[in-house]
Structure formats: C-alpha cells, structure tokens
Design an enzyme around this catalytic site. Structure first.
Site, PDB file in Angstrom:
ATOM      1  N   HIS A   1      55.447  10.445 -43.916  1.00 59.52           N
ATOM      2  CA  HIS A   1      55.246  11.883 -44.099  1.00 59.52           C
ATOM      3  C   HIS A   1      55.076  12.183 -45.580  1.00 59.52           C
ATOM      4  O   HIS A   1      55.871  11.773 -46.403  1.00 59.52           O
ATOM      5  CB  HIS A   1      56.426  12.668 -43.519  1.00 59.52           C
ATOM      6  CG  HIS A   1      57.759  12.208 -44.005  1.00 59.52           C
ATOM      7  ND1 HIS A   1      58.326  11.024 -43.592  1.00 59.52           N
ATOM      8  CD2 HIS A   1      58.621  12.751 -44.882  1.00 59.52           C
ATOM      9  CE1 HIS A   1      59.491  10.866 -44.193  1.00 59.52           C
ATOM     10  NE2 HIS A   1      59.692  11.897 -44.991  1.00 59.52           N
TER      11      HIS A   1
ATOM     12  N   ASN B   1      59.276  21.360 -43.037  1.00 56.68           N
ATOM     13  CA  ASN B   1      60.536  20.649 -43.241  1.00 56.68           C
ATOM     14  C   ASN B   1      61.686  21.561 -42.823  1.00 56.68           C
ATOM     15  O   ASN B   1      61.773  22.697 -43.278  1.00 56.68           O
ATOM     16  CB  ASN B   1      60.683  20.254 -44.717  1.00 56.68           C
ATOM     17  CG  ASN B   1      61.807  19.270 -44.923  1.00 56.68           C
ATOM     18  OD1 ASN B   1      62.943  19.517 -44.517  1.00 56.68           O
ATOM     19  ND2 ASN B   1      61.507  18.151 -45.544  1.00 56.68           N
TER      20      ASN B   1
ATOM     21  N   HIS C   1      55.282  14.851 -48.438  1.00 57.32           N
ATOM     22  CA  HIS C   1      55.909  16.144 -48.707  1.00 57.32           C
ATOM     23  C   HIS C   1      54.968  17.016 -49.528  1.00 57.32           C
ATOM     24  O   HIS C   1      54.318  16.523 -50.451  1.00 57.32           O
ATOM     25  CB  HIS C   1      57.191  15.953 -49.539  1.00 57.32           C
ATOM     26  CG  HIS C   1      58.286  15.279 -48.786  1.00 57.32           C
ATOM     27  ND1 HIS C   1      59.164  15.951 -47.981  1.00 57.32           N
ATOM     28  CD2 HIS C   1      58.649  13.978 -48.716  1.00 57.32           C
ATOM     29  CE1 HIS C   1      60.033  15.102 -47.457  1.00 57.32           C
ATOM     30  NE2 HIS C   1      59.736  13.893 -47.883  1.00 57.32           N
TER      31      HIS C   1
END
Ligand SMILES: [Zn+2]
Length: 164
Positions: free
Chosen positions: A125, A55, A127
């Site tokens: 996505h 990220n 995390h």
C-alpha cells in the site's frame, strides 16, 4: 491536553482491544465485501488492478492508501499493468485531495518490510498523506486544545464526491 472530538479514536480502541485475529487482510476483505459496504470499509475506488482506501488511523485528514488489487507484499512481483494503474490512482488521489483540502504538500510513499515501519507487510500500500505547514505537531495547538482532523465519514463523503 484537552481533546474536543475524536470519533475515530473509538474505532481505534475497539480494534486495538478486539484485535484483528481471525480476520484476513482488511484490504482484501473490503474488496470482497459488496460495494454498498464501501463507505463503511472506507473503500474509495475499486479499479481493475488497483484500489484506493482511506487509512482508518490517519496521520492527517485525507490520509489514503493506493494498493494493488492482488494480495501481495512483494513489490518486485508487481506487474507493469499494476504499476501503471497504481501511478494513475496516485495522481488522481493527489488531484482530489488538492481540491478537497488544498494542502501545502504531500508525503507519498511505500514502507517495505517491518523494519521500515510498515504495519501490514502482506499487502502493498502506497501512503498518500496531505501536509500543511506547521502540522508536524499533529495540527496547530490553540489554548491547549488539540484540534482533531475531520471525521473519517466526512472525509469519505467529500473525497467520494470529488472522485466521481
Ligand atoms: Zn490483501
């Protein structure tokens, strides 16, 4: 509050100013780029059906994302083989992060839809955010100095080494 060192903020400001207009999905762009650009794109691992990317605006050091290769925002469209590889990559990500940083725990999850706080709703996505006791105020504060997590380049190098 004094900030000692925040190299990643530069990119944040740049990106916020210039915006991402005219650019496609950054996950797909990273995949389309030649592999020698992976460090620049923070692409940690290219799988057959799924990938791992750091990220760019991490909540914590080591914050990464596991995504299907296929560009989709529809969780229900994920195929068994995509889900399987995503699970394996989630497991490997946690294992690598444990070796790299020995966190006290992890937040692992999915934001589906804008209302959930997801920033990109076009490419799924997961995390993976390492957590340390006492990090809820964004890292411990000593003498008014905010401690900024490790730079993204360093994080990338360390995790890439451990991944292989
Ligand atoms: Zn995409």
């Amino acid at each position: 509050m004094e900030i000692l060192w925040a190299p990643w903020r530069l990119n944040y400001v740049k990106e916020a100013t210039e915006g991402r207009k005219g650019k496609g999905c950054f996950i797909c762009e990273a995949l389309k780029s030649p592999p020698e650009k992976d460090p620049e794109n923070l692409l940690l691992y290219r799988g057959e059906k799924a990938l791992v990317i750091l990220n760019r605006f991490p909540y914590n050091t080591g914050h990464l994302m596991v995504c299907p290769v296929r560009h989709t925002g529809d969780f229900l469209s994920l195929l068994p083989e995509e889900l399987q590889e995503i699970d394996l990559l989630l497991k490997k990500s946690i294992s690598v992060l444990k070796r790299a940083y020995n966190p006290d725990g992890f937040n692992v999850g999915l934001n589906l839809g804008k209302v959930s706080g997801g920033s990109i709703n076009t490419h799924i996505h997961y995390h993976v955010v390492p957590r340390w006791l006492g990090d809820t105020n964004f890292m411990p504060i000593v003498g008014g100095v905010k401690v900024i997590p490790q730079s993204l380049d360093e994080t990338y190098r360390l995790l890439k080494e451990l991944w292989e």
